[in-house]
Design an enzyme around this catalytic site. Structure first.
Site, PDB file in Angstrom:
ATOM      1  N   ARG A 143      -1.697   9.596  20.789  1.00 49.67           N
ATOM      2  CA  ARG A 143      -2.773  10.607  20.793  1.00 49.67           C
ATOM      3  C   ARG A 143      -3.077  11.053  22.226  1.00 49.67           C
ATOM      4  O   ARG A 143      -3.212  12.242  22.514  1.00 49.67           O
ATOM      5  CB  ARG A 143      -4.035  10.022  20.146  1.00 49.67           C
ATOM      6  CG  ARG A 143      -3.882   9.926  18.638  1.00 49.67           C
ATOM      7  CD  ARG A 143      -5.129   9.418  17.938  1.00 49.67           C
ATOM      8  NE  ARG A 143      -4.956   9.566  16.500  1.00 49.67           N
ATOM      9  CZ  ARG A 143      -5.420   8.720  15.580  1.00 49.67           C
ATOM     10  NH1 ARG A 143      -6.122   7.653  15.950  1.00 49.67           N
ATOM     11  NH2 ARG A 143      -5.204   8.931  14.310  1.00 49.67           N
ATOM     12  N   ASN A 155      -7.294  -1.206   8.496  1.00 49.60           N
ATOM     13  CA  ASN A 155      -8.425  -1.275   9.427  1.00 49.60           C
ATOM     14  C   ASN A 155      -9.566  -2.134   8.893  1.00 49.60           C
ATOM     15  O   ASN A 155      -9.670  -2.308   7.680  1.00 49.60           O
ATOM     16  CB  ASN A 155      -8.934   0.151   9.677  1.00 49.60           C
ATOM     17  CG  ASN A 155      -8.190   0.811  10.820  1.00 49.60           C
ATOM     18  OD1 ASN A 155      -8.068   0.218  11.895  1.00 49.60           O
ATOM     19  ND2 ASN A 155      -7.689   2.009  10.597  1.00 49.60           N
ATOM     20  N   HIS A 167      -8.730  -1.317  18.611  1.00 51.38           N
ATOM     21  CA  HIS A 167      -8.512   0.014  18.035  1.00 51.38           C
ATOM     22  C   HIS A 167      -9.853   0.507  17.503  1.00 51.38           C
ATOM     23  O   HIS A 167     -10.143   0.443  16.334  1.00 51.38           O
ATOM     24  CB  HIS A 167      -7.494  -0.123  16.901  1.00 51.38           C
ATOM     25  CG  HIS A 167      -7.088   1.173  16.283  1.00 51.38           C
ATOM     26  ND1 HIS A 167      -6.687   2.259  17.013  1.00 51.38           N
ATOM     27  CD2 HIS A 167      -6.985   1.553  14.985  1.00 51.38           C
ATOM     28  CE1 HIS A 167      -6.364   3.249  16.183  1.00 51.38           C
ATOM     29  NE2 HIS A 167      -6.544   2.843  14.952  1.00 51.38           N
ATOM     30  N   ASN A 210     -11.522  -4.600   3.036  1.00 50.72           N
ATOM     31  CA  ASN A 210     -10.115  -4.718   3.415  1.00 50.72           C
ATOM     32  C   ASN A 210      -9.711  -6.165   3.699  1.00 50.72           C
ATOM     33  O   ASN A 210      -8.553  -6.535   3.511  1.00 50.72           O
ATOM     34  CB  ASN A 210      -9.796  -3.795   4.594  1.00 50.72           C
ATOM     35  CG  ASN A 210      -9.630  -2.347   4.130  1.00 50.72           C
ATOM     36  OD1 ASN A 210      -9.677  -2.078   2.926  1.00 50.72           O
ATOM     37  ND2 ASN A 210      -9.443  -1.428   5.057  1.00 50.72           N
ATOM     38  N   ARG A 264     -11.104   5.276   5.760  1.00 51.61           N
ATOM     39  CA  ARG A 264     -12.453   5.752   6.102  1.00 51.61           C
ATOM     40  C   ARG A 264     -12.794   7.064   5.415  1.00 51.61           C
ATOM     41  O   ARG A 264     -11.932   7.881   5.152  1.00 51.61           O
ATOM     42  CB  ARG A 264     -12.506   6.029   7.613  1.00 51.61           C
ATOM     43  CG  ARG A 264     -12.643   4.807   8.428  1.00 51.61           C
ATOM     44  CD  ARG A 264     -13.119   5.177   9.808  1.00 51.61           C
ATOM     45  NE  ARG A 264     -12.059   5.597  10.704  1.00 51.61           N
ATOM     46  CZ  ARG A 264     -12.272   6.074  11.932  1.00 51.61           C
ATOM     47  NH1 ARG A 264     -13.494   6.219  12.365  1.00 51.61           N
ATOM     48  NH2 ARG A 264     -11.264   6.401  12.701  1.00 51.61           N
ATOM     49  N   ALA A 300       1.900   3.290  -2.154  1.00 50.36           N
ATOM     50  CA  ALA A 300       1.546   4.520  -2.875  1.00 50.36           C
ATOM     51  C   ALA A 300       0.594   5.386  -2.050  1.00 50.36           C
ATOM     52  O   ALA A 300       0.359   6.542  -2.368  1.00 50.36           O
ATOM     53  CB  ALA A 300       0.878   4.169  -4.203  1.00 50.36           C
ATOM     54  N   GLY A 350       0.867  -1.190   0.000  1.00 51.94           N
ATOM     55  CA  GLY A 350       0.000   0.000   0.000  1.00 51.94           C
ATOM     56  C   GLY A 350       0.899   1.234   0.000  1.00 51.94           C
ATOM     57  O   GLY A 350       0.506   2.313   0.444  1.00 51.94           O
ATOM     58  N   ASP A 391      -2.708   5.081  19.512  1.00 55.69           N
ATOM     59  CA  ASP A 391      -3.703   5.551  20.482  1.00 55.69           C
ATOM     60  C   ASP A 391      -3.013   6.197  21.683  1.00 55.69           C
ATOM     61  O   ASP A 391      -3.456   7.225  22.194  1.00 55.69           O
ATOM     62  CB  ASP A 391      -4.597   4.387  20.935  1.00 55.69           C
ATOM     63  CG  ASP A 391      -5.414   3.825  19.774  1.00 55.69           C
ATOM     64  OD1 ASP A 391      -5.767   4.606  18.877  1.00 55.69           O
ATOM     65  OD2 ASP A 391      -5.679   2.605  19.769  1.00 55.69           O
ATOM     66  N   ARG A 444     -14.408   2.347  11.445  1.00 51.02           N
ATOM     67  CA  ARG A 444     -13.376   1.438  10.944  1.00 51.02           C
ATOM     68  C   ARG A 444     -14.007   0.105  10.532  1.00 51.02           C
ATOM     69  O   ARG A 444     -13.582  -0.532   9.581  1.00 51.02           O
ATOM     70  CB  ARG A 444     -12.315   1.192  12.013  1.00 51.02           C
ATOM     71  CG  ARG A 444     -11.492   2.434  12.347  1.00 51.02           C
ATOM     72  CD  ARG A 444     -10.379   2.119  13.324  1.00 51.02           C
ATOM     73  NE  ARG A 444      -9.607   3.318  13.664  1.00 51.02           N
ATOM     74  CZ  ARG A 444      -9.883   4.112  14.693  1.00 51.02           C
ATOM     75  NH1 ARG A 444     -10.906   3.864  15.491  1.00 51.02           N
ATOM     76  NH2 ARG A 444      -9.137   5.178  14.938  1.00 51.02           N
ATOM     77  N   VAL A 488      -0.618   6.446   4.268  1.00 55.03           N
ATOM     78  CA  VAL A 488       0.123   5.862   5.396  1.00 55.03           C
ATOM     79  C   VAL A 488       1.398   5.198   4.879  1.00 55.03           C
ATOM     80  O   VAL A 488       2.491   5.409   5.425  1.00 55.03           O
ATOM     81  CB  VAL A 488      -0.727   4.824   6.177  1.00 55.03           C
ATOM     82  CG1 VAL A 488       0.083   4.234   7.332  1.00 55.03           C
ATOM     83  CG2 VAL A 488      -2.012   5.437   6.710  1.00 55.03           C
ATOM     84  N   GLY A 489       1.261   4.429   3.793  1.00 52.01           N
ATOM     85  CA  GLY A 489       2.400   3.659   3.291  1.00 52.01           C
ATOM     86  C   GLY A 489       3.581   4.531   2.894  1.00 52.01           C
ATOM     87  O   GLY A 489       4.715   4.293   3.322  1.00 52.01           O
ATOM     88  N   ASP A 504       2.600  -1.613  -4.363  1.00 48.02           N
ATOM     89  CA  ASP A 504       1.188  -1.220  -4.477  1.00 48.02           C
ATOM     90  C   ASP A 504       0.615  -1.838  -5.750  1.00 48.02           C
ATOM     91  O   ASP A 504       1.358  -2.245  -6.639  1.00 48.02           O
ATOM     92  CB  ASP A 504       1.084   0.319  -4.544  1.00 48.02           C
ATOM     93  CG  ASP A 504      -0.254   0.829  -4.040  1.00 48.02           C
ATOM     94  OD1 ASP A 504      -0.319   1.346  -2.909  1.00 48.02           O
ATOM     95  OD2 ASP A 504      -1.257   0.702  -4.790  1.00 48.02           O
TER      96      ASP A 504
END
Ligand code: APR
Length: 309
Positions: free
Chosen positions: A152, A121, A176, A96, A83, A11, A9, A149, A89, A14-15, A34
């Site tokens: 955060r 997710n 999560h 997914n 999302r 591209a 992933g 988490d 999620r 996150v990746g 990807d």
């Protein structure tokens, strides 16, 4: 030879950001793989060209063929859809699952000895899918959630108390999702539990904001979900493994009776080192904490049952 990390992933938001942080910290050579035709190649090249300025020698490149990922020490799975506003999620489950299942089959063939870090997710269910489908020992299948988490939670505590984020340790257990279980009595500022420093209603507000932390960003972005902090959390896990730091971080792992949970991937504190999860750390919970954790585990179980895992 430098270690090799593949980001599936690669591209995506996150990746590619995971790739950026890994080379910037000179942790490994990186392959961004990807299903797209060219975006991952473009991002890889762009990041390679930042190396001379930022001072890293790590190689980073895009790929579409899993042959180029062969022999990776760590594979990070960020493939899948993110999302949109109004989605949970869990709404990503079936889409997914198909993507992650196919990805895992490829990884097992090309990097049979790697450590898997799952980011897609719904995280706990995707980690369980990766565990079952890969046939890897549980030490080598790790979901990234707790590190994010707790980051955060730490950011919000630091903001509230106007202290350095470096002074803060935070503890988050469970899945999560909305049922995650931040533990204020194990969350400290320079060793002082936040229960000594903040009024209960303020703690409650920070806990609530942490549990909804991903959703808050989804709503603000309008399209897509968070990626800087998730990618930084992955980097923290990769670093702990690569440097054999024995770092204690909350991660999603397959439990075999720990915390009274059996046969389910849920977030708990673990020791991360060269072999992956080297220890699951069990702490005694209060009855209220234990029941919050079992509620969270039940929410994960529902999803896992839909996927028949
Ligand atoms: N194999 C490889 N890559 C894939 C596949 C596949 N079968 N299917 C999709 N992808 C790629 C997409 O082409 C895209 O580049 O996964 C990437 C996902 O990137 P984004 O859409 O930008 O999503 P991102 O924000 O990175 O989130 C990825 O991580 O945090 C979680 O909930 C998030 O599940 C989502 C995942």
């Amino acid at each position: 030879m430098r270690p090799k990390v593949t980001v599936v992933g690669g591209a995506g938001n996150v990746g590619a950001t995971v790739g950026q942080y890994l080379v910037t910290k000179e942790l490994a050579d990186v392959v961004l793989i990807d299903i797209l035709e060219s975006v991952q190649h473009g991002k890889g090249l762009d990041l390679l060209q930042a190396g001379p300025i930022l001072g890293y020698d790590c190689r980073i490149s895009g790929a579409k063929d899993y042959k180029e990922t062969a022999g990776s020490n760590i594979v990070v799975v960020t493939a899948g859809i993110a999302r949109k506003p109004g989605m949970s999620r869990d709404d990503l489950l079936n889409t997914n699952a198909k993507i992650v299942g196919g990805v895992i089959d490829q990884i097992v063939v090309h990097s049979p000895n790697c450590i898997l870090i799952v980011v897609s997710n719904p995280l706990d269910a995707m980690t369980q899918l990766a565990f079952r489908r890969s046939g890897f020992p549980r030490e080598r299948v790790i979901g990234m959630a707790g590190a994010l988490d707790s980051a955060r939670f730490r950011a919000f505590i630091a903001q509230e108390l106007r202290v350095s984020v470096e002074n803060i340790h935070a503890f988050v257990l469970g899945g999560h999702g909305d049922t995650m279980v931040p533990l204020p009595r194990f969350s400290t500022v320079a060793g002082i539990p936040i229960t000594e420093l903040l009024a209960p209603d303020r703690i409650e507000a920070l806990v609530k904001r942490t549990a909804g932390g991903g959703g808050e960003i989804v709503a603000l972005l309008g399209t897509g979900s968070a990626y800087y902090a998730p990618a930084a959390s992955v980097m923290e896990m990769v670093e702990a493994i690569m440097k054999d730091k024995k770092k204690i971080l909350p991660c999603c792992v397959y439990l075999e009776g720990e915390y009274g949970i059996r046969g389910l991937c849920v977030g708990v504190p673990v020791k991360l080192g060269a072999s992956g999860v080297e220890q699951i750390i069990e702490i005694r919970l209060t009855p209220a904490e234990a029941s919050a954790l079992s509620r969270s585990a039940a929410a994960v179980k529902e999803l896992v049952e839909i996927l028949k895992l």
